[in-house]
Design a protein around this motif. Structure first.
Motif, mmCIF file in Angstrom:
data_model
loop_
_atom_site.group_PDB
_atom_site.id
_atom_site.type_symbol
_atom_site.label_atom_id
_atom_site.label_comp_id
_atom_site.label_asym_id
_atom_site.label_seq_id
_atom_site.Cartn_x
_atom_site.Cartn_y
_atom_site.Cartn_z
ATOM 1 N N GLY A 42 0.797 -1.223 0.000
ATOM 2 C CA GLY A 42 0.000 0.000 0.000
ATOM 3 C C GLY A 42 0.824 1.264 0.000
ATOM 4 N N GLU A 43 2.130 1.161 0.239
ATOM 5 C CA GLU A 43 2.987 2.350 0.213
ATOM 6 C C GLU A 43 3.010 2.966 -1.181
ATOM 7 O OE1 GLU A 43 6.949 2.486 1.762
ATOM 8 O OE2 GLU A 43 6.541 0.903 3.229
ATOM 9 N N PRO A 44 2.948 4.294 -1.275
ATOM 10 C CA PRO A 44 3.072 4.939 -2.590
ATOM 11 C C PRO A 44 4.511 4.890 -3.084
ATOM 12 C CG PRO A 44 2.898 6.593 -0.855
ATOM 13 C CD PRO A 44 2.680 5.266 -0.189
ATOM 14 N N VAL A 45 4.671 4.678 -4.384
ATOM 15 C CA VAL A 45 6.000 4.613 -4.993
ATOM 16 C C VAL A 45 5.964 5.275 -6.364
ATOM 17 C CG1 VAL A 45 6.801 2.529 -3.812
ATOM 18 C CG2 VAL A 45 5.499 2.320 -5.932
ATOM 19 N N VAL A 46 7.149 5.647 -6.846
ATOM 20 C CA VAL A 46 7.282 6.111 -8.225
ATOM 21 C C VAL A 46 8.414 5.340 -8.878
ATOM 22 C CG1 VAL A 46 6.377 8.416 -7.773
ATOM 23 C CG2 VAL A 46 8.827 8.007 -7.570
ATOM 24 N N SER A 50 13.224 4.945 -18.846
ATOM 25 C CA SER A 50 13.098 5.467 -20.216
ATOM 26 C C SER A 50 12.295 4.480 -21.065
ATOM 27 C CB SER A 50 14.482 5.704 -20.828
ATOM 28 O OG SER A 50 15.230 6.616 -20.049
ATOM 29 N N PRO A 51 11.011 4.291 -20.740
ATOM 30 C CA PRO A 51 10.218 3.312 -21.482
ATOM 31 C C PRO A 51 10.069 3.712 -22.943
ATOM 32 C CG PRO A 51 8.807 4.677 -20.106
ATOM 33 C CD PRO A 51 10.222 5.000 -19.729
ATOM 34 N N PHE A 52 10.312 2.744 -23.810
ATOM 35 C CA PHE A 52 10.186 2.975 -25.250
ATOM 36 C C PHE A 52 10.990 4.191 -25.701
ATOM 37 C CE2 PHE A 52 6.101 1.097 -23.766
ATOM 38 C CZ PHE A 52 6.285 -0.163 -24.305
ATOM 39 N N GLU A 53 12.138 4.406 -25.039
ATOM 40 C CA GLU A 53 13.094 5.470 -25.352
ATOM 41 C C GLU A 53 12.580 6.869 -25.002
ATOM 42 O OE1 GLU A 53 14.572 5.083 -29.313
ATOM 43 O OE2 GLU A 53 15.303 3.029 -28.995
ATOM 44 N N TYR A 54 11.490 6.960 -24.243
ATOM 45 C CA TYR A 54 11.049 8.254 -23.739
ATOM 46 C C TYR A 54 11.806 8.534 -22.444
ATOM 47 C CZ TYR A 54 7.241 8.075 -27.126
ATOM 48 O OH TYR A 54 6.514 8.006 -28.287
ATOM 49 N N ALA A 55 12.885 9.294 -22.543
ATOM 50 C CA ALA A 55 13.814 9.453 -21.429
ATOM 51 C C ALA A 55 13.164 10.144 -20.232
ATOM 52 C CB ALA A 55 15.036 10.248 -21.883
ATOM 53 N N SER A 56 13.658 9.755 -19.051
ATOM 54 C CA SER A 56 13.283 10.407 -17.789
ATOM 55 C C SER A 56 11.769 10.425 -17.573
ATOM 56 C CB SER A 56 13.847 11.833 -17.736
ATOM 57 O OG SER A 56 15.250 11.823 -17.907
ATOM 58 N N THR A 57 11.163 9.283 -17.741
ATOM 59 C CA THR A 57 9.727 9.141 -17.514
ATOM 60 C C THR A 57 9.470 8.690 -16.084
ATOM 61 O OG1 THR A 57 9.243 8.621 -19.823
ATOM 62 C CG2 THR A 57 7.660 7.855 -18.192
ATOM 63 N N LEU A 58 8.468 9.287 -15.451
ATOM 64 C CA LEU A 58 8.102 8.923 -14.088
ATOM 65 C C LEU A 58 6.675 8.412 -14.071
ATOM 66 C CD1 LEU A 58 8.868 10.812 -10.822
ATOM 67 C CD2 LEU A 58 6.500 10.239 -11.335
ATOM 68 N N THR A 59 6.482 7.255 -13.446
ATOM 69 C CA THR A 59 5.138 6.714 -13.257
ATOM 70 C C THR A 59 4.920 6.475 -11.767
ATOM 71 O OG1 THR A 59 5.944 4.444 -13.615
ATOM 72 C CG2 THR A 59 5.042 5.616 -15.522
ATOM 73 N N SER A 60 3.685 6.506 -11.337
ATOM 74 C CA SER A 60 3.394 6.366 -9.914
ATOM 75 C C SER A 60 2.441 5.211 -9.667
ATOM 76 C CB SER A 60 2.793 7.661 -9.360
ATOM 77 O OG SER A 60 1.529 7.911 -9.962
ATOM 78 N N GLY A 61 2.447 4.741 -8.429
ATOM 79 C CA GLY A 61 1.567 3.651 -8.041
ATOM 80 C C GLY A 61 1.780 3.312 -6.586
ATOM 81 N N ILE A 62 1.500 2.079 -6.231
ATOM 82 C CA ILE A 62 1.688 1.614 -4.869
ATOM 83 C C ILE A 62 2.439 0.283 -4.890
ATOM 84 C CG2 ILE A 62 -0.415 2.726 -4.028
ATOM 85 C CD1 ILE A 62 -1.687 -0.140 -4.039
ATOM 86 N N ILE A 63 2.901 -0.136 -3.723
ATOM 87 C CA ILE A 63 3.420 -1.488 -3.564
ATOM 88 C C ILE A 63 2.222 -2.430 -3.476
ATOM 89 C CG2 ILE A 63 4.648 -3.070 -2.029
ATOM 90 C CD1 ILE A 63 6.526 -1.256 -3.486
ATOM 91 N N SER A 64 2.120 -3.322 -4.461
ATOM 92 C CA SER A 64 0.983 -4.242 -4.511
ATOM 93 C C SER A 64 1.205 -5.480 -3.660
ATOM 94 C CB SER A 64 0.720 -4.669 -5.951
ATOM 95 O OG SER A 64 0.598 -3.555 -6.801
ATOM 96 N N ALA A 65 2.466 -5.884 -3.534
ATOM 97 C CA ALA A 65 2.803 -7.080 -2.759
ATOM 98 C C ALA A 65 4.300 -7.066 -2.490
ATOM 99 C CB ALA A 65 2.411 -8.355 -3.505
#
Length: 245
Positions: A42-46, A50-65
């Motif tokens: 449940g902790e928030p994480v980011v 560089s997914p698909f060569e899109y540099a410095s990309t940030l995604t957010s979510g939680i620890i699922s397990a």
């Protein structure tokens, strides 16, 4: 971009490499490393990459397990205690940091589980404590050595226990013993059920793998297993794990 040299790497159970750069002339601010053993669901994480060569990309979510076991993509051995997150991870995120809300790296993004080939909210990161242990061995010895018992198995469940007429419902059911491995030399056979190591309860195959990950080649352990409904104890000296199975 700067040139880097490879100090060493571990493809077996951490999928981690150590690289070295010359810091001269660079303004570097090392990011703090956290404690992956303290991570809670449940902790928030980011995740940064560089997914698909899109540099410095940030995604957010939680620890699922936590404490997931995932297979190393190179060797067939398992990476223990992996962190599962729903933060989007795609090709190009691998090796990037998974960061908690305190700005600490708690994992290294490693792989995804997918049926479509894209991110489906089930990503995995190598826990930073595992990465640190690998790093320390690479820096001190040039390689990472893992202790090896030489068994393949699965977690015992109630249905399997019922079919075998056993009263216990927890343990590690051995399905295969590798020829020449320490377990074979000690007399362990397919069908045996490991229930304790060094008097510590082993309620799953993940327990066994995790316990062995804390040991080194040459360590001796006492294994308690069930065969024909009778308990047996055997002392086993662990050896160095081969590069592949």
């Amino acid at each position: 971009k700067v040139k880097a040299s490879i100090v060493g790497y571990d493809l077996t159970s951490s999928d981690v490499a150590v690289v070295k750069v010359d810091p001269e002339g660079l303004e570097l601010l090392p990011i703090p490393l956290g404690d992956s053993d303290a991570v809670k669901v449940g902790e928030p994480v980011v995740a940064i990459g560089s997914p698909f060569e899109y540099a410095s990309t940030l995604t957010s979510g939680i620890i699922s397990a936590t404490k997931r076991t995932v297979e190393s993509p190179s060797t067939g051995f398992a990476i223990q205690n992996a962190l599962q997150t729903d933060a989007a991870i795609n090709p190009g995120n691998s090796g990037g940091p998974l960061i908690n809300s305190r700005g600490e790296v708690i994992g290294l993004n490693e792989q995804i589980a997918t049926s479509s080939g894209g991110s489906e909210g089930v990503g995995f990161a190598v826990p930073i404590n595992t990465a640190k242990q690998a790093m320390e061995q690479i820096l001190s010895k040039g390689a990472v050595e893992y202790a090896w018992l030489g068994v393949i198995g699965q977690t015992m469940d109630a249905e399997t226990a019922r079919k075998q007429g056993l009263s216990l419902e927890k343990g590690a059911l051995i399905s295969e013993v590798v020829a020449g491995a320490p377990a074979e030399k000690a007399g362990i056979k397919a069908g045996d059920i490991i229930v304790k190591i060094d008097d510590q309860d082993m309620v799953s195959m993940e327990n066994v793998s995790g316990y062995l990950a804390e040991h080194r080649p040459g360590d001796k352990i006492k294994v308690t297993y069930i065969r024909d409904k009778e308990p047996h104890d055997v002392e086993i000296e662990l050896t160095k794990r081969p590069e592949r199975v």
